[in-house]
Every structure is written in structure tokens, then in C-alpha cells.
Motif scaffolding. Structure first.
Motif, PDB file in Angstrom:
ATOM      1  N   MET A   1       0.832  -1.176   0.000  1.00  0.00           N
ATOM      2  CA  MET A   1       0.000   0.000   0.000  1.00  0.00           C
ATOM      3  C   MET A   1       0.877   1.241   0.000  1.00  0.00           C
ATOM      4  SD  MET A   1      -3.476  -0.951   1.921  1.00  0.00           S
ATOM      5  CE  MET A   1      -3.964   0.629   1.448  1.00  0.00           C
ATOM      6  N   LYS A   2       1.640   1.383  -1.058  1.00  0.00           N
ATOM      7  CA  LYS A   2       2.552   2.508  -1.187  1.00  0.00           C
ATOM      8  C   LYS A   2       2.193   3.313  -2.431  1.00  0.00           C
ATOM      9  CE  LYS A   2       6.370  -0.111   0.777  1.00  0.00           C
ATOM     10  NZ  LYS A   2       7.714  -0.611   0.588  1.00  0.00           N
ATOM     11  N   TRP A   3       2.312   4.647  -2.299  1.00  0.00           N
ATOM     12  CA  TRP A   3       2.089   5.522  -3.423  1.00  0.00           C
ATOM     13  C   TRP A   3       3.191   6.568  -3.450  1.00  0.00           C
ATOM     14  CZ3 TRP A   3      -1.881   4.072  -0.166  1.00  0.00           C
ATOM     15  CH2 TRP A   3      -2.908   3.322  -0.740  1.00  0.00           C
ATOM     16  N   ALA A   4       3.735   6.791  -4.616  1.00  0.00           N
ATOM     17  CA  ALA A   4       4.708   7.862  -4.804  1.00  0.00           C
ATOM     18  C   ALA A   4       3.946   9.183  -4.847  1.00  0.00           C
ATOM     19  CB  ALA A   4       5.491   7.661  -6.093  1.00  0.00           C
ATOM     20  N   LEU A   5       4.542  10.233  -4.318  1.00  0.00           N
ATOM     21  CA  LEU A   5       3.870  11.531  -4.306  1.00  0.00           C
ATOM     22  C   LEU A   5       3.624  12.036  -5.718  1.00  0.00           C
ATOM     23  CD1 LEU A   5       5.570  13.421  -1.327  1.00  0.00           C
ATOM     24  CD2 LEU A   5       3.536  11.966  -1.341  1.00  0.00           C
ATOM     25  N   SER A   6       4.509  11.721  -6.636  1.00  0.00           N
ATOM     26  CA  SER A   6       4.301  12.146  -8.030  1.00  0.00           C
ATOM     27  C   SER A   6       3.043  11.490  -8.612  1.00  0.00           C
ATOM     28  CB  SER A   6       5.526  11.802  -8.880  1.00  0.00           C
ATOM     29  OG  SER A   6       5.781  10.412  -8.834  1.00  0.00           O
ATOM     30  N   LEU A 106       0.443  16.543  15.231  1.00  0.00           N
ATOM     31  CA  LEU A 106      -0.378  15.453  14.707  1.00  0.00           C
ATOM     32  C   LEU A 106      -0.083  15.157  13.232  1.00  0.00           C
ATOM     33  CD1 LEU A 106      -3.794  16.398  16.347  1.00  0.00           C
ATOM     34  CD2 LEU A 106      -2.166  14.654  17.093  1.00  0.00           C
ATOM     35  N   ILE A 107       0.650  16.019  12.588  1.00  0.00           N
ATOM     36  CA  ILE A 107       0.948  15.864  11.163  1.00  0.00           C
ATOM     37  C   ILE A 107       2.193  14.994  11.000  1.00  0.00           C
ATOM     38  CG2 ILE A 107       1.622  17.100   9.062  1.00  0.00           C
ATOM     39  CD1 ILE A 107       0.031  19.513  10.236  1.00  0.00           C
ATOM     40  N   ILE A 108       2.134  14.069  10.062  1.00  0.00           N
ATOM     41  CA  ILE A 108       3.276  13.199   9.782  1.00  0.00           C
ATOM     42  C   ILE A 108       4.068  13.808   8.628  1.00  0.00           C
ATOM     43  CG2 ILE A 108       3.982  10.901   9.018  1.00  0.00           C
ATOM     44  CD1 ILE A 108       1.268   9.935  10.259  1.00  0.00           C
ATOM     45  N   VAL A 109       5.320  14.148   8.917  1.00  0.00           N
ATOM     46  CA  VAL A 109       6.191  14.732   7.900  1.00  0.00           C
ATOM     47  C   VAL A 109       6.880  13.584   7.157  1.00  0.00           C
ATOM     48  CG1 VAL A 109       8.128  16.262   7.448  1.00  0.00           C
ATOM     49  CG2 VAL A 109       6.524  16.789   9.308  1.00  0.00           C
ATOM     50  N   LEU A 110       6.737  13.572   5.847  1.00  0.00           N
ATOM     51  CA  LEU A 110       7.285  12.503   5.018  1.00  0.00           C
ATOM     52  C   LEU A 110       8.792  12.665   4.853  1.00  0.00           C
ATOM     53  CD1 LEU A 110       4.488  12.510   2.307  1.00  0.00           C
ATOM     54  CD2 LEU A 110       4.840  10.779   4.069  1.00  0.00           C
ATOM     55  N   GLU A 111       9.516  11.601   5.096  1.00  0.00           N
ATOM     56  CA  GLU A 111      10.967  11.618   4.916  1.00  0.00           C
ATOM     57  C   GLU A 111      11.343  11.295   3.476  1.00  0.00           C
ATOM     58  OE1 GLU A 111      12.552   8.950   7.832  1.00  0.00           O
ATOM     59  OE2 GLU A 111      11.725  10.111   9.488  1.00  0.00           O
ATOM     60  N   LYS A 112      10.472  10.553   2.790  1.00  0.00           N
ATOM     61  CA  LYS A 112      10.689  10.202   1.384  1.00  0.00           C
ATOM     62  C   LYS A 112       9.495  10.722   0.588  1.00  0.00           C
ATOM     63  CE  LYS A 112      12.559   5.769   2.864  1.00  0.00           C
ATOM     64  NZ  LYS A 112      12.345   4.333   2.829  1.00  0.00           N
ATOM     65  N   ASP A 113       9.598  10.719  -0.707  1.00  0.00           N
ATOM     66  CA  ASP A 113       8.472  11.116  -1.555  1.00  0.00           C
ATOM     67  C   ASP A 113       7.560   9.920  -1.761  1.00  0.00           C
ATOM     68  OD1 ASP A 113       9.414  13.644  -1.701  1.00  0.00           O
ATOM     69  OD2 ASP A 113      10.316  13.453  -3.674  1.00  0.00           O
ATOM     70  N   LEU A 114       7.085   9.371  -0.626  1.00  0.00           N
ATOM     71  CA  LEU A 114       6.328   8.121  -0.652  1.00  0.00           C
ATOM     72  C   LEU A 114       5.421   8.057   0.572  1.00  0.00           C
ATOM     73  CD1 LEU A 114       6.333   5.186  -2.059  1.00  0.00           C
ATOM     74  CD2 LEU A 114       7.876   4.581  -0.196  1.00  0.00           C
ATOM     75  N   ILE A 115       4.172   7.620   0.356  1.00  0.00           N
ATOM     76  CA  ILE A 115       3.261   7.361   1.474  1.00  0.00           C
ATOM     77  C   ILE A 115       3.062   5.856   1.536  1.00  0.00           C
ATOM     78  CG2 ILE A 115       0.908   7.609   2.336  1.00  0.00           C
ATOM     79  CD1 ILE A 115       0.852  10.404   1.201  1.00  0.00           C
ATOM     80  N   ASP A 116       3.407   5.275   2.695  1.00  0.00           N
ATOM     81  CA  ASP A 116       3.271   3.838   2.908  1.00  0.00           C
ATOM     82  C   ASP A 116       2.278   3.614   4.040  1.00  0.00           C
ATOM     83  OD1 ASP A 116       3.495   1.126   3.159  1.00  0.00           O
ATOM     84  OD2 ASP A 116       5.607   1.121   3.735  1.00  0.00           O
ATOM     85  N   LEU A 117       1.062   3.203   3.697  1.00  0.00           N
ATOM     86  CA  LEU A 117       0.040   3.000   4.717  1.00  0.00           C
ATOM     87  C   LEU A 117       0.232   1.694   5.488  1.00  0.00           C
ATOM     88  CD1 LEU A 117      -3.276   4.319   3.145  1.00  0.00           C
ATOM     89  CD2 LEU A 117      -1.691   5.454   4.682  1.00  0.00           C
ATOM     90  N   SER A 118       1.074   0.798   5.001  1.00  0.00           N
ATOM     91  CA  SER A 118       1.317  -0.459   5.712  1.00  0.00           C
ATOM     92  C   SER A 118       1.864  -0.196   7.112  1.00  0.00           C
ATOM     93  CB  SER A 118       2.291  -1.341   4.943  1.00  0.00           C
ATOM     94  OG  SER A 118       1.784  -1.631   3.673  1.00  0.00           O
TER      95      SER A 118
END
Length: 186
Positions: A1-6, A106-118
Motif C-alpha cells: 500500500m505505497k504511493w509515490a507523491l508524483s 499530529l501531522i506526519i512529515v514525510l521523509e521520502k516522496d512516498l506514502i506507505d500506509l502499511s
């Protein structure tokens, strides 16, 4: 369950709906050794994309098997978790001016250009594991486990035992006086 920000930015000012079944059994067992089994997790939700950030809303459903707190028998625990999380890039986070420090935490700052809901799903499952797990029979029964030189008692029973002991126990300094009184009375 990963999506690239692009990939997600194609849905700007809209949302990406998703419905997936994932297996996180191995990683959950590694993170919490009391977990015996995790059925595949069904995840339904959406990722809302706008200029300020990425809002994830999903419902994760699964059944987790854990040992009973009393007898260690396997117990199946159904879980349905509703989760809302907000993600931002560092640049988006730095641009925030209208939120308090508590709201910003409460906001999660992304370290990579990727959101991983797993990772999020694993964390929320582990946070929602029950502290006490009982089989149906154990929930109905008032019998507690016991051994040769030990017994498990409820807090209420322990409190009653202590009250009884406090009223029947004679202060050792006064024990001789009670013997003296018994001898004179006879």
C-alpha cells in the motif's frame, strides 16, 4: 500500500479511492511476540490530495489470534479500525502558519516522496491490541487459575481478605495481655 507523491499529485484537489487486502502477519508477529496469527487485512479508504498535504482515511478489518491472559488458549479478536492521518512534505510543513504546536504535532512529515500506509496499519493494530484477552468461558466463569502454592484472586476478593485479616489479627504487642485476660476469666 505505497504511493509515490508524483503519482498522487495527479489527483490534486481530488481523491484516490482504494480497497485492498494485505498480509502483514509476519511483520506484526515480529513486532509483538504475543500475536499468534493475523488474518489478511482488508483496507478500504481514500487519499485526499490538495496543496496543503495528503489526508488518508481508511478502515482496516482483520482478526488477530492471541493467547488468553489466564489459560494461554488461542483467542480470536476481531478488529475494525477507522484511521485518519495527515501527511505533508517538509516544505508543506514549514509553510504552515495557522496551526498551533499541538496541531502541528499530529501531522506526519514525510521523509521520502512516498506514502506507505502499511506502517500506519501495523502501528494502529498494535496500539489497539487488548491488554486482557479471555476466552468466552473465562469471561463467564469466576474461577481463576491456581496451583499447589498459589492462587489468582480478583482485586475485590483481595480487598475483602485484607479487611478480614485487619479485624482478626491481634497486635503482637497486645497478645500477652489477651492471654492474661483469658487466664483470669477462667
Amino acid at each position: 500500500m505505497k504511493w509515490a507523491l508524483s503519482e498522487l499529485n495527479k489527483f490534486r484537489d481530488g481523491q484516490l479511492d482504494f480497497s485492498e487486502t494485505i498480509d502483514l502477519s509476519d511483520s506484526l508477529k515480529i513486532r509483538d511476540h504475543s500475536i499468534l496469527n493475523v488474518e489478511p487485512i482488508t483496507v478500504d479508504g481514500f487519499l485526499q490530495v490538495n496543496r496543503e498535504g495528503y489526508l488518508a482515511h481508511y478502515v482496516a478489518k482483520t482478526v488477530i489470534t492471541m493467547p488468553s491472559s489466564r489459560s494461554l488458549e488461542p483467542v480470536e479478536i476481531p478488529m475494525a479500525l477507522s484511521v485518519d492521518e495527515e501527511y505533508m512534505t517538509q516544505r508543506q510543513y514549514d509553510a504552515i502558519t495557522d496551526l498551533s504546536e499541538d496541531e502541528k504535532n499530529l501531522i506526519i512529515v514525510l521523509e521520502k516522496d512516498l506514502i506507505d500506509l502499511s506502517e500506519s496499519i501495523e502501528d494502529f493494530i498494535l496500539l489497539n491490541l487488548p491488554m486482557q484477552v479471555l476466552t468466552e468461558d473465562e469471561k463467564q466463569s469466576t474461577d481463576y487459575p491456581k496451583g499447589d502454592f498459589w492462587t489468582v484472586v480478583s482485586e475485590d476478593e483481595l480487598k475483602k481478605e485484607r479487611e478480614i485479616e485487619a479485624t482478626t489479627t491481634i497486635d503482637p504487642r497486645l497478645a500477652k495481655l489477651s492471654e492474661l485476660f483469658n487466664e483470669d476469666g477462667e
